[in-house]
Design a protein around this motif. Structure first.
Motif, short mmCIF file in Angstrom:
data_model
loop_
_atom_site.label_atom_id
_atom_site.label_comp_id
_atom_site.label_asym_id
_atom_site.label_seq_id
_atom_site.Cartn_x
_atom_site.Cartn_y
_atom_site.Cartn_z
N ALA A 24 0.84 -1.20 0.00
CA ALA A 24 0.00 0.00 0.00
C ALA A 24 0.87 1.25 0.00
N ARG A 25 1.94 1.23 0.78
CA ARG A 25 2.86 2.37 0.80
C ARG A 25 3.58 2.51 -0.54
N SER A 26 3.94 1.39 -1.13
CA SER A 26 4.60 1.42 -2.44
C SER A 26 3.67 1.99 -3.50
N LEU A 27 2.43 1.57 -3.48
CA LEU A 27 1.46 2.07 -4.45
C LEU A 27 1.24 3.57 -4.27
N ASN A 28 1.19 4.01 -3.04
CA ASN A 28 1.03 5.44 -2.77
C ASN A 28 2.22 6.24 -3.31
N LEU A 29 3.42 5.67 -3.22
CA LEU A 29 4.61 6.31 -3.75
C LEU A 29 4.49 6.47 -5.27
#
Length: 493
Positions: A309-314
């Motif tokens: 989820a954090r990677s996708l937000n990045l």
């Protein structure tokens, strides 16, 4: 006409009754050296010489020079000056002549000069007297403190330089690496928190005889660390637009109670290999037993959901809130049920998600045969190995890819085999989710071996998704106080 034969390294194989499926030969992926993809070449060095860097024009508007700050021993100034001068001057290659182009000097190559920072405070000198500097007390602790103090000093004049050269002489080897300290990793972690890109130099840089290769490697690295983009991947045939790539790697570390925590690096790429950023993540669910920690899955469902989820937000932050149409995730270990469930929890809004395991040394080697000129012989071994880009599909969900091999299209002469050692081994890709042709997965893995901006080679042994994430996970594990934030990869090169 050329054909292939394959040698199985297991001694109990029945050669007479074995039959391998047909192979596929992929074209060498193109690199692009301008945003509209009109400047193309498969050889990165040849492309830079012909076209210049990908963002050459925009970079020249951003800065008029790449300014170097230094952290060195007092007696290291002349060596560093000579090294920088090496990057400013032309050199003809005297190694790998079938691949390495002439180096024409940093300014001619990138359009801006390489200069020393004009601010005196940007050049920090450590004492030569090791008895006073390192030997009194714990040498690694003293070196750690010296590094921290120097980076903090440079933070006060951050607008006066672009990259820091840090020279660690071999004579300090006793303090550079211990079971609990790695000077290189510590430098990268402490400087990344301050947003300062660094280039660590050791004594080998001053004795390396192949000046053209040295100049290529250091010049590309310094340009990238200063914010430049030397090349990107050209569009890959058949690969959907708005595809993104993530590389996952894990490392273990202990806390004071002996519980084993997992650090995870998630490396995020755009479809063209740009946007190289990563997420440093520490698992919330500790593993009590080290043997359990060494087995997959390292991440629980919750932890996998969180890191992706954090990677996708990045990715969305860099792309105006847009989601990728297709997302490919690489890692070296199998995807277990918990990890797959966590991935789909986080990525439910994306149409296509491919989870792919990438492993090396699968136990097969290939020999390339050519038509024999001798009477009575059908074929004979070629003088070069299996071509790079050879694909042998093993099952519906797995394939072998020779990312190492002969690459004649990248050669300045006829053929080119990087390293010139032994018979090359393929990598194996195994897909756990996704239904696109395996040819696409193989082509992407092949292309991503060309996106390491930290050297001058044609390709890496594994895709950059794997190489970068492993390197960064190691740093995260070795430096316990590195915050779990998002970072630009250039800070860790």
């Amino acid at each position: 006409m050329t054909i292939t034969t394959f040698i199985e390294e297991k001694s109990n194989m029945d050669y007479k009754n074995s039959k391998l499926p047909p192979f596929l030969l992929l074209d060498e992926p193109q690199l692009t050296f301008n945003p509209d993809d009109s400047f193309l070449d498969v050889n990165p060095l040849r492309g830079l010489n012909k076209f210049g860097a990908y963002n050459k024009e925009s970079f020249q508007k951003y800065t008029t020079a790449v300014r170097i700050a230094t952290i060195i021993p007092e007696n290291g100034g002349s060596k560093i000056k000579e090294l920088v001068n090496t990057l400013r001057t032309p050199h003809y290659p005297n190694d790998r002549k079938e691949y390495v182009s002439e180096f024409n000097g940093f300014e001619k190559l990138f359009g801006i000069p390489l200069v020393a920072s004009q601010t005196k405070l940007a050049h920090i000198k450590w004492p030569n007297d090791l008895n006073n500097f390192l030997y009194n007390g714990n040498p690694s602790v003293k070196l750690m403190q010296a590094i921290k103090n120097s980076i903090e000093q440079l933070m006060n004049i951050r607008d006066q330089f672009d990259v820091v050269l840090i020279y660690l002489p071999k004579i300090w080897e006793f303090a550079l690496k211990t079971p609990s300290f790695d000077a290189h990793d510590y430098i990268k972690a402490i400087s990344a928190q301050s947003g300062i890109p660094t280039q660590v130099i050791n004594d080998r840089a001053f004795t390396f005889n192949y000046k053209a290769s040295l100049a290529w490697r250091l010049s590309i690295a310094l340009y990238v660390k200063a914010g430049g983009i030397p090349w990107k991947l050209a569009p890959l045939p058949g690969i959907p637009e708005n595809t993104a790539y993530i590389g996952l790697a894990y490392a273990l570390k202990d806390n004071l109670q002996g519980t084993h925590y997992v650090t995870c690096c998630s490396q995020v790429f755009d479809a063209d290999g740009g946007g190289m950023q990563f997420v440093a993540f520490e698992a919330r669910d500790p593993v009590e037993n080290i043997e359990d920690a060494r087995r997959n899955p390292f991440l629980s469902r919750n932890d996998m959901r969180s890191v992706l989820a954090r990677s996708l937000n990045l990715y969305q932050t860099r792309n105006g809130g847009m989601l990728p149409r297709r997302l490919v995730i690489h890692k070296t270990t199998p995807f277990k049920t918990d990890e797959l469930d966590g991935a789909f929890d986080a990525l439910s809004a994306i149409k296509e998600v491919e989870c792919i395991q990438v492993t090396s040394n699968p136990g097969l080697r290939g020999v390339w045969l050519k038509k024999s000129q001798e009477s009575g012989k059908i074929s004979e071994p070629d003088g070069y190995p299996v071509p790079r880009g050879t694909v042998l599909q093993r099952t519906e969900k797995s394939a072998l890819i020779w990312v190492a091999g002969n690459a004649p299209s990248a050669s300045l002469k006829n053929d080119y085999y990087q390293g010139k050692k032994s018979i090359p081994c393929p990598i194996n890709i195994t897909r756990f989710t996704g239904d696109s042709p395996m040819q696409f997965s193989a082509l992407e893995a092949l292309a991503l071996t060309k996106m390491d901006w930290n050297n001058d080679a044609l390709y890496d042994p594994v895709p950059v998704t794997i190489r970068y994430s492993q390197q960064l996970a190691k740093i995260i594990a070795n430096v316990p106080d590195l915050p779990s934030n998002a970072y630009a990869y250039r800070l860790f090169m």
